[in-house]
Structure formats: C-alpha cells, structure tokens
Design an enzyme around this catalytic site. Structure first.
Site, PDB file in Angstrom:
ATOM      1  N   HIS A  52     -33.980  32.736  49.015  1.00  0.00           N
ATOM      2  CA  HIS A  52     -32.950  33.875  48.402  1.00  0.00           C
ATOM      3  C   HIS A  52     -32.067  33.402  47.319  1.00  0.00           C
ATOM      4  CE1 HIS A  52     -29.642  31.577  50.842  1.00  0.00           C
ATOM      5  NE2 HIS A  52     -28.703  32.220  50.155  1.00  0.00           N
ATOM      6  N   ASP A  58     -36.378  29.177  54.445  1.00  0.00           N
ATOM      7  CA  ASP A  58     -35.749  29.785  53.147  1.00  0.00           C
ATOM      8  C   ASP A  58     -35.748  28.823  52.112  1.00  0.00           C
ATOM      9  OD1 ASP A  58     -33.963  31.060  51.456  1.00  0.00           O
ATOM     10  OD2 ASP A  58     -32.413  31.537  53.115  1.00  0.00           O
ATOM     11  N   SER A  76     -25.752  27.547  49.278  1.00  0.00           N
ATOM     12  CA  SER A  76     -27.048  27.904  49.408  1.00  0.00           C
ATOM     13  C   SER A  76     -28.005  27.152  48.660  1.00  0.00           C
ATOM     14  CB  SER A  76     -27.446  29.382  49.192  1.00  0.00           C
ATOM     15  OG  SER A  76     -26.896  30.029  50.131  1.00  0.00           O
TER      16      SER A  76
HETATM   17  N1  ARG Z   1     -26.409  34.528  54.511  1.00  0.00           N
HETATM   18  C1  ARG Z   1     -27.145  33.753  53.348  1.00  0.00           C
HETATM   19  C2  ARG Z   1     -26.218  33.240  52.562  1.00  0.00           C
HETATM   20  O1  ARG Z   1     -25.328  33.974  52.085  1.00  0.00           O
HETATM   21  C3  ARG Z   1     -28.167  34.474  52.772  1.00  0.00           C
HETATM   22  C4  ARG Z   1     -29.330  34.946  53.339  1.00  0.00           C
HETATM   23  C5  ARG Z   1     -30.156  35.895  52.624  1.00  0.00           C
HETATM   24  N2  ARG Z   1     -31.031  36.592  53.572  1.00  0.00           N
HETATM   25  C6  ARG Z   1     -31.006  37.870  53.868  1.00  0.00           C
HETATM   26  N3  ARG Z   1     -31.225  38.443  55.077  1.00  0.00           N
HETATM   27  N4  ARG Z   1     -29.916  38.566  53.495  1.00  0.00           N
HETATM   28  O2  ARG Z   1     -26.425  32.177  51.890  1.00  0.00           O
END
Ligand code: ARG
Length: 720
Positions: A84, A219, A655
């Site tokens: 992501h 991811d 992330s």
């Molecule tokens: N929740 C994750 C973060 O903020 C991002 C994941 C992205 N995936 C998604 N399904 N939108 O780091």
C-alpha cells in the site's frame, strides 16, 4: 471496582509508558528504556542500534515517498516496504494492457526495473535546535507564531542545506513545543520499482479486512535506490548505479514464536497522547462522524464506477484506498474511545491536574482556557469538516478552488504580467494531472451530492451568501436530489476546466470576469472564500491557543511527576522512532482468543472466487494446495505463515517498517493496527493494542514461488 482505580491508573498511563507503549527516539534511548529492551530479549548494544559516527541499524531505515517507511535489505540498495506504500507507483506504472497492479510485477534483472516519481530519505544526523527556535520566536505573541514558524525554521535549516549532497534539515517540535530537534536527511531521487505481488495478494481482504486481525494480506512491494556513480543523489539517469548502503538488514527465515522479542523502527506520523477531554469530545461528536459520513458517500459513488471499468479502477484506485483507509480508521477510533471511556478518564486526570495546579499561576488557568477556546470554535467545526471532506471532496471542485490564487492576481493592482503568467502556467500543469486522474461520472455525482448535503446539514447562517438562492432560482427545490443533479450536469458541461479550447482562450488572455463566470470556479470559490473570510481566523486563533495551552499543560505534567517525566516519549510527528515489544496473541473479547499468526490454510478458507476483495491468483491457489512452501515453511505449524501480530506501539507512517528480532534480523513488515485498539493515536491500550505484520517468509515465498524472481532472493542475506 474499575472506577476506583481510574485516577491511579491514569496518572500511570499518562505519565510513563506502560506495557509496550512508547515511540522512542532511537538516538536518545535512556538507560532504563534500553535495559527494558534487553529484558524483553534484545541482544544488540546501544551502539549497534544507533551510532553517531559508525554504521548502525538506523542507517537501513528510510522515509519512503511522502508518508511511509522502508528498509534496505541488500548491499545494492534494495528496499522492502508495503504494497500500500508502493501502490501509487505501481498503479502509475500500469496500463490496462500491462496491469502490474492487477497481475503483479518482477524485474528479473536490473534493466527491467521501472522508473518512479518516488524519493527516499535517510537520516544523516540530529541537532537540538531548541535555543535557536526560541530565539526566533522571541517577543512574538502565540497568535503570530504560526505565520512565522516556517521562516524561523528556514533560518535554521538553511545552515545545513547542501544541495549537491542531497542534504536538508527539517525541524520537529517535540513535547508540544517544549523541545525542538532538527533532523538532517539525505534524499535520493532515482527510485525504481523492482517487484510487487498481484493486488489480490498485496491487498487481500481489501477494506473489509483493513484495520482488522486475523489478516492474510501480502502487503509488500520492492524498490531500489539508485545514485550517481560517485554515490551522490541524482535525478533518474540510465547511467546511475545501485546505492551502496551504509547498512542493510539480514533476513531471518527461522520463524517466530509467541513471546519472541520484536522491535520496529520507522516513521510514525502523528499521535496526540496528551489530548484533552475537550479535544476528544469535539472529535467524537463532530469531527469524526462528519468525516465518516461524507467519505462514505464519496466512496460509494467512486466504487460504483470502479467496478464497472478497469481503466477507471486504475485511475481512482490509489485515491480511493487513501480515502477508505481513514474512513474506517476514524469510525473505529470513535467507537474505541467510547468503549475505553477515554473522555471520562481524561476528565478525571484533568481534575487531578487542576488540583495540583491551584496557586501556581503558570498552570492554574489552563483548563479554563481550554473550555473557552473549545466553546468559541465548536459551532464552526462541522462546517470546516464539510468544506474539506465534502465540497472539496469533489476533485473538480478541489482543482477549481486552486484557481483562486489566479483570480486574486488578476483583480489586484500592481501584479506584473510575468507573475500572472507564472501562476497560469503552474495551473496548467496541475490541470493536466487533474485530468489524467479524473473520472467525470463519479465526480459529477459527488459534486451534486456534496452541495446538497452541505445545504441540509450546515447551519444556514454559515452558508455562502447567495449560492443556494441562485440554485433555487435556476434549478428548483433545494430538498430535491434532482435539483442538484441538474445543476451538476450543467457545471460539468459548461466549465472551461474540461474544455481545451475554452481553457486555451482563457490562459492566452486571462480575465477575472471569465474565471468568475465559470460555474465550477464560482461554486468552489464561493465556499472557500466564505470560510476564508469569516472562519479561517477563528480556526487559526483556536489552534494557536491550543498550542499555547498544550505546551504549558505538558510542562506542568512533567513538573507534577518529575520521576516519570524521564521515561516520557514525545508524540509521533514523522520523526524516526523505535518501539519494542513481543510477538503476542490476544483476547479481543470475552471467551475469544486470537492466535498470534495466520497461515495459508486461512487464506484458502477466506478465498472467494471472483470476489472484489477475497479473490486470489489461480497460481497461488495451486501452489498452496500443493503445499509447495520450500524453505519458507513453518515447521512448528507445518504450514506457510502469512501474517503475525506484536505488541509494538506504532501508527500510520510506520507502514512498511521493518519488524526486527533480538539479533537485528528482519522477520516481517509492519502494515496495520488492529480494530480493537484504533483509539491508539489518543490512548494506547496495553492489553488490546497490536501491530499487524506480514511474515517475511511469506514475502519471500511470493517473490520466489509465485513470482519466480530468484534473483531477488539471491540478493538477500538469509539467516536460516
Ligand atoms: N490500514 C493500513 C495503514 O494505514 C493501510 C492498509 C491499506 N489497505 C486497504 N485495504 N485500504 O497503514
């Protein structure tokens, strides 16, 4: 019984990190914090974690793009980060014919790597600049500081600016302005895409599983840093060579057990652990629900077009993911803040603080100040949210609003034609980007819906004067959806923003009246100017007063309990931090227990053929069914481990961060937090908070078995 302990517990929570709470500055690790790390299982010295002169673990950590973390995993500048985080670059490199987002991508040699617009930044050094910043602010009222801040910081960072070597400084306010640190970064600008799994793997579970455990997402994505032949940062050039890094992380495929040490380095973006009860009330009652409702509407309209057309999907995917991510976050945040009774807990602590502060002129009026400040701003906060998340949630409206600067230049006297030309040219560049990303069908629907919702939900006294009256006159009943649909249709048909001929005519002979008559501009400008004229100064007064009070409040907290103060960590602000904890299972509720890892079996259980979020590539299913796990198998589970959880304290910005074992090896990549502790920006829950990580063995399995990119595996230093 719980209630009786609230205030004791709170002073503990607020004053020093408990359990695995804490986002520590790796270069200023106190002995006590370091000793705790060792007790948990760290086997490295302080010098190995962060060395001022030599190379150390921190040299493998980088800021990836605008808001993520990445890590170097080979002596040729190979970067691991999240899928992501690479998402926009992967989507940007894709076309409907060569759809790397959909199908995945691997470079089997360096020549196949794909150029991107990304940059990465390495931390070079840190300087305490508290004195210089305070000197710069001397004699300034708090209300005037915001306007001067950039100038004060620039004077300081100018001294370390070294363009040739890509070095630049950034000043961070720590402990709400009680300390200032300058981080000097080295920025590299030739970053190439090396690999990414198909989206079905990289985003498996989609928004349904986002912010949730148990999880089965792969991811990750892979990039490489290039530098000029002499090692200096350079623009993209075929002659550039892979960066020889100061340090890179070995990769362990030994596997993890419940209770193992885990440490995460990275760049957490923001927390507000010293937020007041006033801030929480405003968030829970107005800010969060407004944002969630408005995003919900926009997302549905975007999604409606994305599922119909792969080209639209590619265009909107990255933007959609970003909007959806924090839509679910803020919804969950309020739910958890209510569940944890954070408002009540903060109130109890504030009462304790107020009792202590009695008779101390520096501190005794802080909460009176907060009360007045919030009372003054609250009536307008919904409108601000509706402007940003609603009106400007239409990409057309947002672009049109960016033209206000041109109008200002055109109506002002004394602006040279060269200056006007410059602003027109800049707008032309932004227009091109806007048009390539634009999906007219969903945007027209968003424009109509947002204009109507603003009308129904926001107090009439705060509407821009005349706008809704003119809609009523020309299009009809303001409570009827059709009225706004007809209006939006005309806006889209008539604006020069979509019309190259009209745009060219305007830019050739810019005229304020032409711009003002443009229906998209007229709409966006009406709302933005309404805000700027009547409410922007109130908001600025609100935030500067909060900053002033916050600095005193935090100083007071430290004074109130000086022994605990030495163990406090500053709020996250996208400066490098380290968090330590353990791999650990948890119980999300009565009688429920979550395992600390997920496996391939779980992926196959979740798989739904043809689903938008839970589909999988055919090859993956075949390999998993054959149990072709190679050296990546977890012997204990006799399965392929996909994701695991740890107790680390991280947040958005982390992330892509490396999850590192006690010996300094990479064991996973952090990519998410769990739903039960989504209040983590405000309050860390020692029982429920978990970081969700992709197991590095799954990353390698995807690269090797699914992607066939042995060349990448061969570049790593594997610890078996
Ligand atoms: N929740 C994750 C973060 O903020 C991002 C994941 C992205 N995936 C998604 N399904 N939108 O780091």
């Amino acid at each position: 019984m719980k209630k009786i302990f609230v205030s004791i517990l709170l002073s503990f929570c607020l004053l020093k990190a408990s359990a695995d709470e804490g986002m520590w500055l790796p270069m200023l690790l106190g002995q006590q914090v370091y000793d705790n790390m060792v007790k948990k299982g760290l086997k490295l010295t302080k010098e190995q974690l962060y060395s001022v002169n030599g190379s150390s673990l921190k040299d493998a950590i980088l800021i990836f793009g605008g808001g993520c973390t990445g890590e170097i995993v080979s002596n040729e500048g190979l970067i691991f980060t999240n899928h992501h985080c690479g998402y926009a670059a992967i989507a940007g490199a894709s076309t409907v014919e060569h759809n790397y987002l959909e199908d995945g991508f691997y470079a089997f040699n360096k020549g196949q790597e794909i150029k991107s617009e990304l940059t990465v930044q390495f931390l070079d050094r840190i300087v305490d600049v508290t004195k210089e910043v305070e000197e710069g602010f001397k004699g300034l009222a708090w209300a005037d500081r915001a306007a001067k801040t950039q100038e004060v910081y620039k004077t300081i960072t100018d001294k370390v600016l070294d363009k040739e070597n890509g070095l630049a400084g950034r000043v961070y306010s720590m402990f709400k302005g009680n300390q200032y640190l300058m981080y000097v970064y080295k920025t590299y600008r030739d970053i190439r895409l090396v690999g990414a799994p198909p989206e079905k793997v990289g985003k498996f579970g989609g928004d349904t599983d986002n912010w949730e455990w148990p999880r089965h997402t792969g991811d990750f994505s892979i990039f490489r840093v290039y530098a000029a032949k002499d090692g200096k940062p350079a623009d993209y050039n075929e002659g550039n060579t892979p960066l020889k890094p100061k340090y890179f992380l070995p990769v362990s495929i030994k596997g993890i057990k419940d209770g193992d040490y885990a440490m995460i380095y990275g760049y957490p973006g923001s927390t507000n652990r010293y937020e007041t009860s006033y801030g929480i009330k405003l968030k829970n009652e107005i800010e969060n629900p407004s944002l969630v409702n408005l995003r919900d509407v926009r997302l549905k309209l975007m999604h409606g077009q994305m599922i119909k057309n792969p080209a639209v999907k590619l265009k909107l995917a990255s933007n959609y993911a970003g909007i959806a991510n924090y839509w679910k976050f803020y919804d969950g945040e309020t739910k958890q803040l209510i569940k944890f009774k954070t408002f009540e807990q903060k109130q109890a602590y504030e009462k304790k603080f107020a009792d202590w502060a009695k008779g101390k002129p520096e501190y005794e009026n802080i909460f009176d100040g907060y009360e007045k400040n919030y009372a003054a701003w609250t009536p307008y906060s919904k409108q601000r949210q509706y402007l940003n998340e609603g009106i400007l949630g239409s990409p057309l409206a947002a672009f049109a609003a960016s033209l206000i600067g041109i109008e200002t230049n055109l109506v002002k006297t004394g602006i040279s034609s060269a200056e006007i030309k410059k602003s027109i040219e800049a707008a032309g560049v932004i227009r091109k980007t806007f048009l390539t990303a634009e999906d007219k069908i969903s945007d027209e629907q968003i424009l109509a819906k947002m204009a109507m919702i603003f009308y129904t939900d926001i107090d009439k006294s705060q509407h821009p004067i005349g706008f809704y009256q003119s809609i009523k006159t020309s299009y009809g009943d303001l409570r009827d959806d059709e009225t706004f649909k007809k209006w939006a249709k005309d806006v889209f048909a008539q604006t020069m923003i979509f019309d190259d001929v009209k745009w060219a005519a305007f830019t050739a002979r810019p005229d304020a009246t032409v711009l003002q008559a443009d229906p998209a501009f007229a709409y966006a400008a009406a709302f933005v100017k309404n805000y700027n004229l009547k409410y922007a100064s109130l908001y600025a007064a609100f935030t500067s007063k909060n900053a002033e009070l916050g600095k005193s409040y935090l100083k007071g907290i430290m004074e109130m309990n000086p022994t605990a103060a030495s163990k406090m960590y500053p709020d996250a602000n996208f400066s490098m931090r380290v968090s330590y904890g353990n791999v650990k299972s948890y119980s999300p509720g009565n009688a429920v227990k979550y395992d600390y890892l997920t496996t391939a079996k779980g992926i196959l259980d979740k798989y739904i053929a043809g689903d938008y979020e839970f589909d999988l590539p055919a090859k993956q299913i075949e390999l998993l069914k054959k149990r072709d796990f190679g050296q990546y198998i977890d012997k204990g589970r006799n399965d392929l481990v996909i994701d695991f959880i740890t107790t680390n304290d991280i947040t958005g910005g982390n992330s892509g961060s490396p999850v590192i074992d006690g010996s300094g090896n990479l064991i996973g990549l952090a990519f998410d937090g769990n739903y039960e502790a989504l209040s983590h920006k405000i309050t860390f829950d020692k029982d429920l908070n978990r970081t969700i990580c992709v197991d590095v063995r799954y990353v390698l399995w995807c690269i090797d078995k699914l992607g066939g990119a042995k060349n990448i595996i061969n570049e790593l230093k594997l610890v078996k």
